[in-house]
Design an enzyme around this catalytic site. Structure first.
Site, PDB file in Angstrom:
ATOM      1  N   GLU A  76       7.911 -13.035   2.577  1.00 23.86           N
ATOM      2  CA  GLU A  76       9.039 -12.158   2.942  1.00 23.86           C
ATOM      3  C   GLU A  76       8.527 -11.196   3.994  1.00 23.86           C
ATOM      4  O   GLU A  76       7.857 -10.210   3.668  1.00 23.86           O
ATOM      5  CB  GLU A  76       9.526 -11.390   1.706  1.00 23.86           C
ATOM      6  CG  GLU A  76      10.137 -12.256   0.628  1.00 23.86           C
ATOM      7  CD  GLU A  76      11.449 -12.869   1.075  1.00 23.86           C
ATOM      8  OE1 GLU A  76      12.110 -12.310   1.959  1.00 23.86           O
ATOM      9  OE2 GLU A  76      11.802 -13.925   0.544  1.00 23.86           O
ATOM     10  N   CYS A  96      13.302  -3.616   6.020  1.00 20.36           N
ATOM     11  CA  CYS A  96      13.129  -4.879   6.747  1.00 20.36           C
ATOM     12  C   CYS A  96      14.460  -5.402   7.276  1.00 20.36           C
ATOM     13  O   CYS A  96      14.480  -6.213   8.196  1.00 20.36           O
ATOM     14  CB  CYS A  96      12.464  -5.916   5.856  1.00 20.36           C
ATOM     15  SG  CYS A  96      13.337  -6.137   4.295  1.00 20.36           S
TER      16      CYS A  96
HETATM   17  P1  NDP Z   1       1.656  -4.887   5.414  1.00 20.52           P
HETATM   18  O1  NDP Z   1       1.816  -6.283   5.880  1.00 20.52           O
HETATM   19  O2  NDP Z   1       0.739  -4.004   6.159  1.00 20.52           O
HETATM   20  O3  NDP Z   1       1.176  -4.845   3.883  1.00 20.52           O
HETATM   21  C1  NDP Z   1       1.845  -5.535   2.865  1.00 20.52           C
HETATM   22  C2  NDP Z   1       0.910  -5.678   1.674  1.00 20.52           C
HETATM   23  O4  NDP Z   1      -0.161  -6.561   2.004  1.00 20.52           O
HETATM   24  C3  NDP Z   1       0.256  -4.374   1.264  1.00 20.52           C
HETATM   25  O5  NDP Z   1       0.154  -4.305  -0.132  1.00 20.52           O
HETATM   26  C4  NDP Z   1      -1.111  -4.504   1.903  1.00 20.52           C
HETATM   27  O6  NDP Z   1      -2.085  -3.707   1.304  1.00 20.52           O
HETATM   28  C5  NDP Z   1      -1.393  -5.960   1.659  1.00 20.52           C
HETATM   29  N1  NDP Z   1      -2.453  -6.531   2.486  1.00 20.52           N
HETATM   30  C6  NDP Z   1      -2.984  -6.072   3.650  1.00 20.52           C
HETATM   31  N2  NDP Z   1      -3.933  -6.906   4.114  1.00 20.52           N
HETATM   32  C7  NDP Z   1      -4.023  -7.920   3.223  1.00 20.52           C
HETATM   33  C8  NDP Z   1      -4.809  -9.105   3.137  1.00 20.52           C
HETATM   34  N3  NDP Z   1      -5.705  -9.424   4.070  1.00 20.52           N
HETATM   35  N4  NDP Z   1      -4.620  -9.924   2.080  1.00 20.52           N
HETATM   36  C9  NDP Z   1      -3.705  -9.647   1.142  1.00 20.52           C
HETATM   37  N5  NDP Z   1      -2.934  -8.540   1.159  1.00 20.52           N
HETATM   38  C10 NDP Z   1      -3.082  -7.683   2.187  1.00 20.52           C
HETATM   39  O7  NDP Z   1       3.136  -4.297   5.366  1.00 20.52           O
HETATM   40  P2  NDP Z   1       3.604  -2.818   5.117  1.00 20.52           P
HETATM   41  O8  NDP Z   1       3.142  -2.382   3.758  1.00 20.52           O
HETATM   42  O9  NDP Z   1       3.237  -1.950   6.272  1.00 20.52           O
HETATM   43  O10 NDP Z   1       5.192  -3.025   5.067  1.00 20.52           O
HETATM   44  C11 NDP Z   1       5.996  -3.069   6.201  1.00 20.52           C
HETATM   45  C12 NDP Z   1       6.359  -4.486   6.567  1.00 20.52           C
HETATM   46  O11 NDP Z   1       6.916  -5.154   5.453  1.00 20.52           O
HETATM   47  C13 NDP Z   1       7.420  -4.541   7.649  1.00 20.52           C
HETATM   48  O12 NDP Z   1       7.075  -5.486   8.621  1.00 20.52           O
HETATM   49  C14 NDP Z   1       8.659  -4.979   6.902  1.00 20.52           C
HETATM   50  O13 NDP Z   1       9.602  -5.650   7.706  1.00 20.52           O
HETATM   51  C15 NDP Z   1       8.090  -5.860   5.845  1.00 20.52           C
HETATM   52  N6  NDP Z   1       9.012  -5.978   4.744  1.00 20.52           N
HETATM   53  C16 NDP Z   1       9.636  -7.177   4.535  1.00 20.52           C
HETATM   54  C17 NDP Z   1      10.586  -7.303   3.541  1.00 20.52           C
HETATM   55  C18 NDP Z   1      11.266  -8.601   3.266  1.00 20.52           C
HETATM   56  O14 NDP Z   1      11.841  -8.741   2.189  1.00 20.52           O
HETATM   57  N7  NDP Z   1      11.253  -9.563   4.156  1.00 20.52           N
HETATM   58  C19 NDP Z   1      10.935  -6.169   2.691  1.00 20.52           C
HETATM   59  C20 NDP Z   1      10.214  -4.969   2.997  1.00 20.52           C
HETATM   60  C21 NDP Z   1       9.289  -4.888   3.991  1.00 20.52           C
HETATM   61  P3  NDP Z   1      -2.415  -2.261   1.957  1.00 20.52           P
HETATM   62  O15 NDP Z   1      -1.122  -1.521   1.996  1.00 20.52           O
HETATM   63  O16 NDP Z   1      -3.338  -1.690   0.969  1.00 20.52           O
HETATM   64  O17 NDP Z   1      -2.989  -2.526   3.312  1.00 20.52           O
END
Ligand code: NDP
Length: 524
Positions: A253, A287
């Site tokens: 997602e 999002c």
């Molecule tokens: P990120 O992609 O930065 O992070 C998402 C999650 O992934 C966090 O828990 C993060 O941890 C974790 N993460 C980071 N690096 C890794 C890795 N190498 N392996 C596994 N997990 C990892 O997104 P954001 O938190 O900044 O959220 C914003 C984004 O999410 C936007 O692009 C938005 O559009 C999208 N989004 C999509 C939705 C949907 O339903 N399609 C809904 C809501 C948001 P950490 O935070 O600790 O780095």
């Protein structure tokens, strides 16, 4: 207290504040800069041990009847409702979102998802018979059994609703779930865990691993059977690759760049209100936010003027103190991103109609912003902003609007506004997006019955909808004989010239066009 600086919280650097690996994850209130608490930064060994515990707990949990599991999940739902005030308070402080949004878009949605899926799960996950069109002598059944441990990796923007949505679906289907929340909102995930435990549910069936990106990577490597990831496109690519490496299925997602098409007959007031709400809800950190508007020339100016007027009336501030409309921005980097896109647009000829500035003083706030005169050579129209910025572009026709809406690498949500809902439906079919709403915005994000997810680089797989419950399961096909069979099957050995000729005739009789009786007759 005071403004949180980029040095304090830099999201997404994969290690921790300032790039070093730290023992804890610190959570700050974006509206005040106050340190709210800390959570452990868990390493691979800890994560692996937690997943192993989840695996053991899942065996007993998965062995319960679905009705028993649903009854327990409803206890969790009731505990959430009972403790709604403390959850809303924490959401509002840790995420900086207005209390209305914490209530309606987080707590209420989770309560509804738990209610809906516990109601439909016994039927949705019941074994089902698949009628066989050819092998009439056999019966086929599909059984939906838990996969094992589901890893849920989630972002910060809806830190209660998004992870619990996936956790609830996972556990209702008989799995255990291990959640890795975002590094900037660990406390609300731990609160959800506290409520789960407090409701007397088996502790190891739902667990939380806190930390930075590497903790998420460790979760994928810890022996999970499915990863449900919600986050940005670039992290999504890394996560999908890591899952591919281990042949773990995943649901992705990812980001969005939702277009809103205002047709020539669109209702001015509703469209303008929808743009403002769809663009600035959760301070634009959604999002499915309205991230670009294509307004027909006949209505463009009136919708723009009204949207600007409504935006001027929005109240922005610390949501934990007041009933404000727009809250804070989660961390400084998101403000930098908004400023960068606005600067690019203004340099290329856009006009700033309202907003455009970060607020001075305590907390991280960015004014709800509307830009006019935008075009696709500006990044504000093509890249995800994830902040309170809505760019307008005037179009000459609906065809032009559809073409521009589809000119994107993302395809999560889209919106069409028109007085003619049938035309709206027809236009919606031409827009490349996972969901298209006619005369509405955002509302599908928490609709339990309908699948949610994207196309193109917005991801793959779906959450919500009954299919997503089955997605949490391994599907087992069981085939039995319809009548008692003895001896050998005619399709088995020995092969002979005669049997080959009959099978060949059978091929024509079964699979060619024309009258079926004549085809059978031709066999003899
Ligand atoms: P990120 O992609 O930065 O992070 C998402 C999650 O992934 C966090 O828990 C993060 O941890 C974790 N993460 C980071 N690096 C890794 C890795 N190498 N392996 C596994 N997990 C990892 O997104 P954001 O938190 O900044 O959220 C914003 C984004 O999410 C936007 O692009 C938005 O559009 C999208 N989004 C999509 C939705 C949907 O339903 N399609 C809904 C809501 C948001 P950490 O935070 O600790 O780095």
């Amino acid at each position: 207290m005071g403004q949180v600086t980029s040095e304090q919280v830099v999201k997404g650097n994969g290690a921790g504040p300032n790039g070093q690996s730290s023992a804890t994850v610190k959570s700050y209130a974006p509206a005040t800069g106050e340190l709210l608490g800390e959570a452990p930064n868990m390493g691979p060994d800890e994560v692996r041990a937690i997943v192993a515990r989840a695996k053991r707990a899942q065996e007993a949990w998965g062995a319960l009847s679905i009705e028993e599991r649903c009854e327990r999940v409803l206890r969790f739902r009731d505990a959430i409702v009972d403790r709604a005030d403390e959850i809303i308070d924490l959401l509002s402080r840790e995420c900086g979102k207005p209390r209305h949004e914490a209530l309606l878009h987080e707590v209420m949605v989770v309560a509804d998802i738990a209610t809906f899926f516990t109601k439909v799960a016994p039927q949705a996950l019941a074994p089902r018979e698949v009628p066989l069109h050819l092998m009439k002598h056999r019966r086929s059944f599909l059984h939906y059994g838990p996969r094992g441990v589901i890893g849920v990796i989630s972002p910060w923007n809806y830190p209660f609703q998004l992870p619990l949505r996936d956790v609830l679906l996972a556990v209702i289907a008989g799995n255990a779930a291990v959640l890795k929340p975002s590094e900037v909102t660990p406390l609300i995930a731990l609160k959800a865990k506290e409520v789960w435990d407090g409701a007397g549910l088996p502790e190891d069936v739902f667990q939380v691993v806190t930390g930075y990106g590497p903790t998420g990577a460790a979760l994928i490597d810890a022996g999970i059977q499915l990863c449900v990831f919600t986050g940005g496109v670039s992290t999504g690519k890394r996560v999908a690759a890591a899952c591919g490496e281990r042949l773990i299925p995943c649901v992705m997602e990812l980001g969005g760049k939702a277009p809103l098409i205002a047709c020539a007959d669109a209702d001015i007031e509703r469209t303008a209100q929808a743009i403002v709400f769809g663009g600035f809800s959760n301070a634009g950190q959604v999002c499915i936010s309205v991230e670009r508007v294509y307004a027909h020339k006949q209505v463009h100016d009136r919708i723009l003027d009204r949207a600007v007027e409504i935006t001027r009336g929005l109240r922005q501030g610390d949501p934990s103190k007041d009933f404000v409309d727009v809250g804070a921005i989660i961390f400084p980097h998101q403000i930098d991103v908004a400023e960068k896109h606005i600067k690019d647009a203004l340099e290329k000829g856009a006009t700033l109609k309202v907003g455009g500035k970060r607020r001075k003083g305590e907390g991280q706030f960015f004014e709800p912003t509307i830009l006019a005169g935008c075009s696709h050579d500006m990044t504000v129209m093509t890249q995800e902003i994830f902040g309170p910025v809505v760019p307008f572009m005037q179009v000459d026709s609906e065809d032009e609007a559809i073409r521009l809406a589809n000119e994107s690498h993302l395809g999560l949500n889209a919106y069409v506004f028109t007085a003619d809902r049938d035309r709206g439906h027809r236009l919606a079919e031409r827009v490349q997006a996972g969901s298209v709403l006619v005369n509405d915005v955002l509302s599908n994000g928490g609709t339990a019955e309908t699948p949610f997810g994207g196309i193109k680089q917005s991801g793959f797989g779906r959450v919500l909808g009954e299919d997503s419950l089955r997605e949490m399961c391994d599907v087992r096909h069981i085939s039995t004989d319809r009548v008692r069979m003895t001896g050998k099957d005619p399709l088995w050995y020995p092969y002979s010239e005669t049997s080959y000729k009959w099978f060949k005739k059978g091929l024509r009789a079964l699979f060619s066009s024309g009258n079926i009786l004549r085809r059978i007759g031709d066999m003899f």
